[in-house]
Design a protein around this motif. Sequence first.
Motif, PDB file in Angstrom:
ATOM      1  N   LEU A 153       2.669  -3.472  -1.567  1.00 39.79           N
ATOM      2  CA  LEU A 153       1.582  -3.164  -2.401  1.00 39.79           C
ATOM      3  C   LEU A 153       0.809  -4.272  -2.403  1.00 39.79           C
ATOM      4  N   GLY A 154      -0.457  -4.233  -3.227  1.00 38.89           N
ATOM      5  CA  GLY A 154      -1.327  -5.330  -3.386  1.00 38.89           C
ATOM      6  C   GLY A 154      -0.672  -6.526  -4.138  1.00 38.89           C
ATOM      7  N   ALA A 155      -1.173  -7.779  -3.716  1.00 41.62           N
ATOM      8  CA  ALA A 155      -0.373  -8.989  -4.049  1.00 41.62           C
ATOM      9  C   ALA A 155      -0.850  -9.334  -5.265  1.00 41.62           C
ATOM     10  N   ASP A 156      -1.237  -8.467  -6.278  1.00 41.31           N
ATOM     11  CA  ASP A 156      -1.488  -8.864  -7.624  1.00 41.31           C
ATOM     12  C   ASP A 156      -0.444  -9.488  -8.462  1.00 41.31           C
ATOM     13  N   TYR A 157      -0.628  -9.929  -9.478  1.00 36.71           N
ATOM     14  CA  TYR A 157       0.466 -10.824 -10.196  1.00 36.71           C
ATOM     15  C   TYR A 157       1.557  -9.806 -10.760  1.00 36.71           C
ATOM     16  N   ARG A 199       0.585 -17.118  -2.819  1.00 35.76           N
ATOM     17  CA  ARG A 199       0.103 -17.086  -4.386  1.00 35.76           C
ATOM     18  C   ARG A 199       0.740 -17.441  -5.382  1.00 35.76           C
TER      19      ARG A 199
ATOM     20  N   PRO B 233      -8.050 -15.119  -6.411  1.00 38.16           N
ATOM     21  CA  PRO B 233      -7.817 -13.857  -6.146  1.00 38.16           C
ATOM     22  C   PRO B 233      -7.370 -12.938  -7.329  1.00 38.16           C
ATOM     23  N   ASN B 234      -6.847 -13.299  -8.520  1.00 39.17           N
ATOM     24  CA  ASN B 234      -6.771 -12.813  -9.660  1.00 39.17           C
ATOM     25  C   ASN B 234      -8.145 -12.027 -10.294  1.00 39.17           C
ATOM     26  N   GLU B 237      -9.107  -9.226  -8.114  1.00 43.56           N
ATOM     27  CA  GLU B 237      -8.796  -7.922  -8.158  1.00 43.56           C
ATOM     28  C   GLU B 237      -8.261  -7.537  -9.573  1.00 43.56           C
ATOM     29  N   GLU B 238      -8.670  -8.432 -10.449  1.00 44.02           N
ATOM     30  CA  GLU B 238      -8.377  -7.728 -11.968  1.00 44.02           C
ATOM     31  C   GLU B 238      -9.841  -8.277 -13.008  1.00 44.02           C
ATOM     32  N   GLY B 332      -5.115  -4.902  -3.220  1.00 44.52           N
ATOM     33  CA  GLY B 332      -5.042  -5.666  -4.538  1.00 44.52           C
ATOM     34  C   GLY B 332      -6.451  -5.270  -5.429  1.00 44.52           C
TER      35      GLY B 332
END
Lengths: 241, 341
Positions: A153-157, A199, B233-234, B237-238, B332
């Motif tokens: 899946l997406g590499a979000d936290y 990340r 990145p965060n 994506e958010e 993401g």
Amino acid sequence: MEDQSVDTLEHIAEHIIVIGGWAVRAWARPPRGLMRYTIDIDGVAEESKMGQVESILQEQHLRREQAEWGLRFRKDYVPQSQEAKGFMKTWKDPLEVRVEISPTRMYEADGEHFFEFEPHETIRREIRSRGSRQPLSVKVPTSQYLMANKVGLGADYKNRYDAAILALQADLEQVASIIVSTDKWKDIVIRQLPRFLGRTRQPTDLAATLLEENGYRTSSCLKGLAQLKKLLEEGDLPQAS
Amino acid sequence: MKAREELLLLLGTGPKSFSELRESLQYSKGHLSNELSTLEQEGLVRKIRRGKNLLLTLEDNYDAHKLGELYMAAVTHGIDPARLEADCFRKAWLHLKNSGESTLREVASSSGCSYSTTYSIITDMLKRGLAEKTRGKPLTVRLTLHEVNRLLANLWIQEGLNIVSSYTSGYPLMRTVWGTPGAIEEKLFKKARGLVVEGVRLRRKVEEPLEFVIPIEGKVDAEEVFLREIQTPNGVEETCIHLITEGKVRYDELLRRASERGLVNVVGCYLDILRSIHTDLIPRETVETFQRQVDTSHVPQFLAEEAKYGKEGWEAEFEGKWSVDLYLDLRGIRHGIRSVT
């Protein structure tokens, strides 16, 4: 809040396989004892059961929303206890219980690649809310299947956090076998894993911060992910049954 | 200095009995008693007992703490705290804080104080190092980075803290907060648990909602946070998605600042990508407005820190249109959009 989420889940629990936050919750036991919080309900269901799930959720007065890939419902969270009402005053933003049920074969946005949860590769586990209600027994994928899905899946936290926790307990060879057995999922995972690792290694990374906050050792979690990457790159894995 | 300021300054050095205060100051017993009573009612001072002794001390709250700190800093720099409390001084100071640089006439006009009063205030600020001259004729001044100015900002400026985004699904329940260092200092003062500051390993116990605090220098508004977060990145994506769906972003202001910083290509491309995933997120006209200002003379990397992961194959269309070199995780971004729409 979690009580209302589990109350909703109880109505459809027999017809779905729970994935997402509640599934990770069923597997994870953080060292500091603070369970992963979740209010959303994510699940997959066989095509034959989707109609029934939809009817049940509508009977529970959840609002149906358009979704190309499956069912999506929402319900406002209504605080009941004095404690919950007090909390909502500090939180200030409205909260919702969101339910998303997909078919067991979950397609990517391109409509071509997919990951598939196997209905027979599930296990019953109890999920406990942090409220006062009784634990609920639900069907969740094995930790191997959960992890195999997560790392593509997406590499979000959030996904990285979940994958890191699952890496501590899943059989990584089995995870790798599942990945190579599913469509072209391996190509996606091979592409995503460097991001998952890179990340999470950043000093100010949110996933790493939250892992440490909950008592996990980020280095141990990353070791598992790195090992999975190596298994996939080396190849020569048995197909998952 | 007046009795009030003297008392806060003295109590800022530690708890004192009433007799100690009387012996230190030249005011009458009645006058001191009245002032202390007022300070207690304002929540700045309280009584504590140490053994048989009844002592007075600064309250355990942020305002009392910062006031004591301000008065100490002011006095040690030769600035009478009573002058800082004057209404015209405060108005003049706030005007300079908001405007950056102003002539004497502008300060007087804005503050509503007479020219002569303003002149007196400004020359005193120049003498004390709180302000510096930027032009001689007409006299134009701006605030300096003096410690007293920093402490005044902490006390008088409320906008240093901005809860720009909140997350409903956290590990535990979490919200992200952007703030100036001064605002974060206040938060650290008021919240003992459930706080994480970006880049710092605080060993605080977890308490929900967990606040993940990110320091920002300068102004803290949605556009500033957006332009900071779009380079992470965060963020792409958010955070930036949350800011957009919460209706906090002023696109004209965003364009203006992006243009100043050479970020039009990056921001425009990002908005275009969001719109391609979910049409309702970004108005077509907004994307077109950014498109008209694309700078084709340079090709910035977006996101530079993710270049090591390579490309996925979908990037070419946007790269050509926006003159950028793309390294985004589209999955993401999709996940981020799906979680809020």
